[in-house]
Design an enzyme around this catalytic site. Sequence first.
Site, PDB file in Angstrom:
ATOM      1  N   HIS A 274      -2.109  -6.101  -1.896  1.00  0.00           N
ATOM      2  CA  HIS A 274      -2.031  -4.906  -2.746  1.00  0.00           C
ATOM      3  C   HIS A 274      -0.669  -4.811  -3.433  1.00  0.00           C
ATOM      4  CE1 HIS A 274      -5.750  -2.717  -2.247  1.00  0.00           C
ATOM      5  NE2 HIS A 274      -5.725  -2.963  -0.951  1.00  0.00           N
ATOM      6  N   GLU A 275       0.360  -5.088  -2.697  1.00  0.00           N
ATOM      7  CA  GLU A 275       1.711  -4.949  -3.238  1.00  0.00           C
ATOM      8  C   GLU A 275       2.047  -6.085  -4.190  1.00  0.00           C
ATOM      9  OE1 GLU A 275       3.555  -2.313  -2.871  1.00  0.00           O
ATOM     10  OE2 GLU A 275       2.272  -1.355  -1.390  1.00  0.00           O
ATOM     11  N   ALA A 276       1.561  -7.273  -3.915  1.00  0.00           N
ATOM     12  CA  ALA A 276       1.806  -8.484  -4.707  1.00  0.00           C
ATOM     13  C   ALA A 276       3.286  -8.858  -4.683  1.00  0.00           C
ATOM     14  CB  ALA A 276       1.309  -8.335  -6.137  1.00  0.00           C
TER      15      ALA A 276
ATOM     16  N   ARG B  59      -7.239   1.040  -4.300  1.00  0.00           N
ATOM     17  CA  ARG B  59      -6.623   0.851  -2.982  1.00  0.00           C
ATOM     18  C   ARG B  59      -7.152   1.875  -1.982  1.00  0.00           C
ATOM     19  NH1 ARG B  59      -0.358  -0.604  -1.788  1.00  0.00           N
ATOM     20  NH2 ARG B  59      -0.508  -0.695   0.479  1.00  0.00           N
TER      21      ARG B  59
END
Length: 192
Positions: A12-14, A136
């Site tokens: 999600h954060e990448a 998310r």
Amino acid sequence: MSPQGLERIRAHEAYVAKVYDDGVGNQTVGYGHMLHSGESFPGGLTVEQAQELFAKDVERIVSPVLDRIKVQLTQNQVDAIGSFTFNVGPGNFTRSILPNLNLGNHRGVLASMFKFITGRNQRTGERVTLRGLVKRRQEEIALYKQGAGLALHFPGQEWSRSARQLLANGMQYLRTESVCVFGVCLGSRSPS
């Protein structure tokens, strides 16, 4: 948190090697690490450095709130709560989710989680719904609702933090006391 839960957060954060604005005014680098006062990464971060920083952020942000949970959760629920908390911060979790969670009000937990889908538009100052946050939250809520997964009983804070750290590192652990899974308590078992 499980290794899969940590991987979900990283996805999600990448990974971003260079410092960037997260869209709501926070200087960020690596896997969603918000820069603190005096912190600087002029040359950016390698993947390894970002992973180390991520592990420290999870320990600082997520672990303390997991220690405040007083009800039994499945591993999927722990992972969903961890992802949510990493994204919105421990203060928002403690104010909005923890009271319902510790009362066993899972519907209230899910309803409260879905309220965190907005960010502040830097130009206008108004709150706007962000598609990335909607996606998310939907994934976290779906994970939270899944019945699959090992039910973990956290009898004491010291044990639960140690156990979670071992699980996060993909390690098995021994325990001399009984282990409770899905409401059934068994004697000590050796890992297979």
